[in-house]
Scaffold this motif. Structure first.
Motif, short mmCIF file in Angstrom:
data_model
loop_
_atom_site.label_atom_id
_atom_site.label_comp_id
_atom_site.label_asym_id
_atom_site.label_seq_id
_atom_site.Cartn_x
_atom_site.Cartn_y
_atom_site.Cartn_z
N ARG A 135 25.90 42.97 28.01
CA ARG A 135 26.73 41.95 28.63
C ARG A 135 28.22 42.25 28.55
NH1 ARG A 135 24.36 36.61 25.98
NH2 ARG A 135 24.04 38.05 24.26
N GLU A 136 28.57 43.19 27.67
CA GLU A 136 29.98 43.54 27.54
C GLU A 136 30.45 44.47 28.64
OE1 GLU A 136 27.80 46.90 25.55
OE2 GLU A 136 27.56 44.73 25.77
N LEU A 137 29.50 45.05 29.38
CA LEU A 137 29.84 46.00 30.43
C LEU A 137 30.23 45.29 31.72
CD1 LEU A 137 27.03 48.70 30.07
CD2 LEU A 137 29.35 48.75 29.11
N HIS A 138 31.23 45.83 32.41
CA HIS A 138 31.51 45.37 33.76
C HIS A 138 30.82 46.33 34.73
CE1 HIS A 138 33.40 43.96 37.39
NE2 HIS A 138 33.79 45.19 37.65
N ILE A 139 29.89 45.80 35.50
CA ILE A 139 29.17 46.60 36.49
C ILE A 139 29.45 45.97 37.84
CG2 ILE A 139 26.91 47.41 37.28
CD1 ILE A 139 25.92 47.14 34.41
N SER A 140 30.05 46.73 38.75
CA SER A 140 30.37 46.19 40.06
C SER A 140 29.10 45.87 40.83
CB SER A 140 31.22 47.18 40.85
OG SER A 140 30.44 48.29 41.26
N ALA A 141 29.24 45.05 41.86
CA ALA A 141 28.08 44.67 42.67
C ALA A 141 27.42 45.89 43.30
CB ALA A 141 28.50 43.68 43.76
N THR A 142 28.22 46.81 43.80
CA THR A 142 27.66 48.01 44.43
C THR A 142 26.96 48.89 43.40
OG1 THR A 142 29.36 47.99 46.15
CG2 THR A 142 28.19 50.06 45.80
N ALA A 143 27.58 49.06 42.23
CA ALA A 143 26.94 49.85 41.17
C ALA A 143 25.64 49.20 40.73
CB ALA A 143 27.90 50.00 39.99
N GLU A 144 25.64 47.88 40.64
CA GLU A 144 24.41 47.18 40.25
C GLU A 144 23.30 47.44 41.26
OE1 GLU A 144 24.49 42.98 38.62
OE2 GLU A 144 23.57 42.61 40.59
N LEU A 145 23.61 47.37 42.54
CA LEU A 145 22.61 47.64 43.57
C LEU A 145 22.07 49.06 43.47
CD1 LEU A 145 21.12 46.87 46.21
CD2 LEU A 145 23.17 47.58 47.45
N LEU A 146 22.97 50.01 43.27
CA LEU A 146 22.54 51.41 43.19
C LEU A 146 21.71 51.67 41.94
CD1 LEU A 146 25.82 53.11 44.42
CD2 LEU A 146 23.66 52.95 45.67
N THR A 180 11.77 45.26 46.02
CA THR A 180 13.01 45.34 46.79
C THR A 180 13.46 44.00 47.36
OG1 THR A 180 12.60 47.65 47.29
CG2 THR A 180 14.10 46.51 48.76
N ASP A 181 12.56 43.05 47.54
CA ASP A 181 13.01 41.73 47.98
C ASP A 181 14.03 41.15 47.00
OD1 ASP A 181 11.32 41.30 50.37
OD2 ASP A 181 9.68 41.41 48.92
N ALA A 182 13.89 41.50 45.73
CA ALA A 182 14.86 41.02 44.73
C ALA A 182 16.24 41.58 44.99
CB ALA A 182 14.39 41.39 43.33
N SER A 183 16.33 42.81 45.48
CA SER A 183 17.64 43.38 45.78
C SER A 183 18.28 42.69 46.98
CB SER A 183 17.52 44.89 46.06
OG SER A 183 17.23 45.60 44.87
N TYR A 184 17.45 42.35 47.97
CA TYR A 184 17.99 41.56 49.09
C TYR A 184 18.52 40.22 48.61
CZ TYR A 184 16.24 44.70 52.74
OH TYR A 184 16.04 45.78 53.57
N ALA A 185 17.77 39.58 47.70
CA ALA A 185 18.15 38.25 47.23
C ALA A 185 19.34 38.30 46.27
CB ALA A 185 16.96 37.57 46.57
N TYR A 186 19.25 39.16 45.25
CA TYR A 186 20.27 39.15 44.19
C TYR A 186 21.53 39.91 44.56
CZ TYR A 186 17.30 36.78 40.83
OH TYR A 186 16.55 35.83 40.18
N GLN A 187 21.39 41.12 45.09
CA GLN A 187 22.59 41.88 45.44
C GLN A 187 23.04 41.61 46.88
OE1 GLN A 187 19.97 43.78 43.57
NE2 GLN A 187 21.12 42.88 41.88
N GLY A 188 22.07 41.57 47.81
CA GLY A 188 22.44 41.32 49.20
C GLY A 188 23.01 39.94 49.42
N ALA A 189 22.33 38.92 48.90
CA ALA A 189 22.79 37.54 49.09
C ALA A 189 23.62 37.05 47.91
CB ALA A 189 21.59 36.62 49.29
N GLY A 190 23.09 37.17 46.69
CA GLY A 190 23.80 36.67 45.53
C GLY A 190 25.16 37.32 45.32
N ARG A 191 25.18 38.66 45.37
CA ARG A 191 26.44 39.39 45.21
C ARG A 191 27.21 39.53 46.52
NH1 ARG A 191 26.80 38.85 39.89
NH2 ARG A 191 25.38 40.17 38.68
N GLU A 192 26.61 39.05 47.60
CA GLU A 192 27.24 39.03 48.93
C GLU A 192 27.54 40.42 49.47
OE1 GLU A 192 29.54 35.03 49.49
OE2 GLU A 192 30.24 35.91 47.59
N LEU A 193 26.68 41.39 49.13
CA LEU A 193 26.82 42.74 49.70
C LEU A 193 26.23 42.82 51.11
CD1 LEU A 193 25.97 44.99 46.63
CD2 LEU A 193 28.22 44.55 47.62
N GLY A 194 25.39 41.87 51.47
CA GLY A 194 24.80 41.84 52.79
C GLY A 194 23.46 42.55 52.85
N PHE A 195 22.59 42.06 53.70
CA PHE A 195 21.27 42.66 53.85
C PHE A 195 21.34 44.07 54.40
CE2 PHE A 195 17.94 39.01 54.00
CZ PHE A 195 18.41 38.52 52.79
#
Length: 212
Positions: free
Chosen positions: A57-68, A98-113
């Motif tokens: 939890r101490e790490l900062h992970i960007s939305a894009t890095a999290e998706l990758l 992969t549906d989780a990536s659409y939901a959490y990173q695509g929608a939640g992190r607003e990276l887009g589908f």
């Protein structure tokens, strides 16, 4: 691939772990061979990625890095475990895919589908779950269920984030309704498990893995 691939998805606190445990008991009782795995994680390498994503939890992970990182874990799990199991005719149960990536990173992190779909085409353009069980629950109810648990890095997110996640799942269901079985996770766990097992039995019977 001759096996059957079933994924389990849901918002926080929807009861995926409880449901998967119940389904595994049913499969054991029916003497059906299966591989149970989870995302992120599922094998030693992927579990190390899971630790980075959820428990540091101490790490900062960007939305894009999290998706990758999610897809890095997924790619390795597919190569080492899921694809070989399916090729051998086994049933595979996956706690998220992969549906989780659409939901959490695509929608939640607003990276887009579109961003998620671009990586999906690289990692598994030829593979989707045969059935995805989605446990739906109002976000506030799910968070209330987990209030006594220590949250991981993603579970510490805001209510607005998880509302976007749920909306992302519902959009995926609109896009591919034939693949999803939606379950009302506000029901008692036994009722959810019974509905899930009924749907799974229909699929397994159609594939000859379970006698009618």
């Amino acid at each position: 691939m001759n096996g059957v691939f079933i994924s389990f998805e849901g918002v926080e606190g929807a009861g995926k772990s409880t449901l998967i445990g119940s389904i595994r008991q049913q499969l054991d009782a029916s003497a059906i061979d299966y591989l149970a795995t989870r995302e992120p994680g599922g094998n030693p390498t992927c579990e190390r990625i899971r630790d980075l994503l959820l428990h540091r939890r101490e790490l900062h992970i960007s939305a894009t890095a999290e998706l990758l990182l999610m897809f890095a874990s997924r790619a390795h799990l597919l190569e080492q475990d899921i694809r070989p199991a399916l090729a051998n005719g086994r049933l595979v149960l996956s706690d998220r895919f992969t549906d989780a990536s659409y939901a959490y990173q695509g929608a939640g992190r607003e990276l887009g589908f579109a961003s998620v779909a671009a990586i999906e085409r690289v990692v598994h353009p030829d593979l989707q779950p045969d059935l995805t069980l989605f446990l739906d629950l109002p976000v506030a109810a799910g968070i209330a269920r987990k209030r006594h648990q220590q949250p991981d890095r993603i579970e510490r997110e805001t209510l607005a984030f998880f509302e976007r996640v749920r909306d992302g799942y519902l959009r995926r269901i609109e896009q591919q309704p034939q693949r999803f079985l939606c379950l009302d996770a506000s029901q008692p766990a036994a009722a959810v498990a019974a509905a899930a097992w009924s749907g799974i039995c229909q699929l397994l019977q159609s594939r000859g893995l379970l006698l009618p």
